[in-house]
Write a protein that holds these residues in place. Structure first.
Motif, PDB file in Angstrom:
ATOM      1  N   ILE A 240       0.861  -1.182   0.000  1.00 27.92           N
ATOM      2  CA  ILE A 240       0.000   0.000   0.000  1.00 27.92           C
ATOM      3  C   ILE A 240       0.896   1.229   0.000  1.00 27.92           C
ATOM      4  CG2 ILE A 240      -1.798   1.270   1.239  1.00 27.92           C
ATOM      5  CD1 ILE A 240      -2.598  -1.402   2.557  1.00 27.92           C
ATOM      6  N   ASP A 241       0.691   2.100  -0.966  1.00 26.50           N
ATOM      7  CA  ASP A 241       1.506   3.317  -1.084  1.00 26.50           C
ATOM      8  C   ASP A 241       2.994   2.991  -1.145  1.00 26.50           C
ATOM      9  OD1 ASP A 241      -0.827   4.950  -0.864  1.00 26.50           O
ATOM     10  OD2 ASP A 241      -0.756   4.732   1.315  1.00 26.50           O
ATOM     11  N   GLY A 242       3.322   1.852  -1.756  1.00 22.52           N
ATOM     12  CA  GLY A 242       4.714   1.464  -1.891  1.00 22.52           C
ATOM     13  C   GLY A 242       5.329   0.869  -0.639  1.00 22.52           C
ATOM     14  N   VAL A 243       4.523   0.650   0.392  1.00 23.46           N
ATOM     15  CA  VAL A 243       4.995   0.075   1.653  1.00 23.46           C
ATOM     16  C   VAL A 243       4.511  -1.370   1.747  1.00 23.46           C
ATOM     17  CG1 VAL A 243       4.932   0.242   4.175  1.00 23.46           C
ATOM     18  CG2 VAL A 243       4.955   2.330   2.772  1.00 23.46           C
ATOM     19  N   ARG A 244       5.407  -2.256   2.160  1.00 21.62           N
ATOM     20  CA  ARG A 244       5.047  -3.670   2.305  1.00 21.62           C
ATOM     21  C   ARG A 244       4.466  -3.918   3.695  1.00 21.62           C
ATOM     22  NH1 ARG A 244       8.838  -8.019   3.481  1.00 21.62           N
ATOM     23  NH2 ARG A 244      10.501  -6.547   2.936  1.00 21.62           N
ATOM     24  N   PHE A 245       3.317  -4.578   3.728  1.00 10.64           N
ATOM     25  CA  PHE A 245       2.664  -4.975   4.974  1.00 10.64           C
ATOM     26  C   PHE A 245       2.713  -6.491   5.078  1.00 10.64           C
ATOM     27  CE2 PHE A 245       1.075  -0.777   4.309  1.00 10.64           C
ATOM     28  CZ  PHE A 245       0.671  -0.281   5.536  1.00 10.64           C
ATOM     29  N   GLU A 246       3.236  -6.995   6.193  1.00  9.58           N
ATOM     30  CA  GLU A 246       3.377  -8.436   6.393  1.00  9.58           C
ATOM     31  C   GLU A 246       2.584  -8.888   7.615  1.00  9.58           C
ATOM     32  OE1 GLU A 246       4.746 -10.437   4.369  1.00  9.58           O
ATOM     33  OE2 GLU A 246       6.525  -9.568   3.416  1.00  9.58           O
ATOM     34  N   GLU A 247       1.619  -9.786   7.412  1.00  2.35           N
ATOM     35  CA  GLU A 247       0.944 -10.463   8.521  1.00  2.35           C
ATOM     36  C   GLU A 247       1.662 -11.788   8.715  1.00  2.35           C
ATOM     37  OE1 GLU A 247      -2.148 -12.106  11.228  1.00  2.35           O
ATOM     38  OE2 GLU A 247      -0.677 -12.929   9.855  1.00  2.35           O
TER      39      GLU A 247
END
Length: 291
Positions: A240-247
């Motif tokens: 999102i918005d070039g940011v990686r989100f990791e669950e």
């Protein structure tokens, strides 16, 4: 030198506790433990004692389960006191927590600042037409109520909402300061920072206990490179918005049964945060049930 993460170990479950001892040596790597190790201090002690022997540096943030006061511990610590006791135990093992100074990561994928935080939730992950005073009834209409309502006490705050507000207010200046250092942040929180990441098909109204809207823009506001979370027990990667989100949850035994049946163990379910996968742009959600 790589940075790994895992959440929701829930070692109160025998199978999860046994799988923990399958972890292999990572003498040059770091490990983020993203909350919900278990409900008891002994659970934390077990995990800290083992992981600090296997990894060069370990970080931990609390989940809701660490904050529980069990019925068998009615006179035990509650709320903030329980959290402080968890932090003290982490300190004994050299595990970094949200109470420590954020440290610089100079390993693969760096340099970055690793920023463990603790925000709790304020029931704001709900539709706009549901008022706060109606939120619990809204969830109860589909037979949803979190165990937190019985076991997670907000003492000394009057409510979990108030505790969440205090935590968020205290975290903002620390992240602002870190963001001025000119390095991207690895923001680590048990609860997702954004409501749009909470996609619980079977229990959608459980979203009440999954975060706060006050953190929705933190990934851009504080120059995050990666945001790491757990809580949902649904392993996935989003951009999102070039940011990686990791669950990065392990979850209850039934939730990673398919991975076990395919010959996977806890080492396969460690998520590499840094250097991590290359970002190709406009990538859809990647669901990662097997690792």
């Amino acid at each position: 030198m790589r940075l790994f993460a895992i959440a929701d170990l829930h070692i109160g479950h025998k199978l999860n506790r046994e799988c923990l001892y399958q972890l292999t040596q990572h003498p040059d790597d770091g490990l983020i433990i993203c909350g919900d190790v278990g409900e008891k201090l002994d659970h934390l002690r077990t995990v800290f004692e083992l992981t600090t022997q296997l990894f060069k540096q370990v970080w931990w943030v609390p989940g809701n389960h660490e904050l529980y006061t069990l019925p068998t511990e009615k006179l035990g610590p509650r709320g903030e006191q329980k959290y402080r006791e968890c932090v003290s135990l982490a300190n004994e093992f050299g595990v970094l927590t949200p109470e420590d100074e954020y440290v610089r990561w100079d390993g693969d994928g760096g340099p970055c600042i690793v920023a463990p935080i603790f925000t709790l939730y304020d029931y704001s992950f709900r539709p706009d037409d549901v008022k706060r005073e109606d939120a619990l009834n809204w969830a109860a209409q589909t037979d949803i109520v979190a165990t937190d309502e019985m076991l997670l006490h907000p003492d000394p705050y009057p409510s979990r909402d108030a505790w969440c507000d205090a935590l968020v207010d205290g975290t903002i200046p620390r992240l602002e300061k870190a963001a001025t250092l000119g390095l991207p942040l690895i923001i680590v929180n048990h609860w997702p920072l954004r409501q749009d990441l909470v996609k619980l098909v079977k229990i959608p109204r459980f979203s009440l206990w999954c975060g706060t809207k006050r953190t929705e823009d933190w990934h851009t506001r504080f120059n995050a490179k990666v945001v790491v979370s757990g809580h949902l027990h649904i392993r996935r990667t989003d951009h999102i918005d070039g940011v990686r989100f990791e669950e990065v949850s392990l979850g209850y035994p039934r939730q990673w049964e398919d991975a076990r049946n395919r010959g996977k163990n806890i080492n396969d379910l460690l998520r590499e945060i840094l250097p991590g996968p290359a970002y190709k742009g406009n990538e859809p959600t990647r669901w990662r049930p097997l690792g």
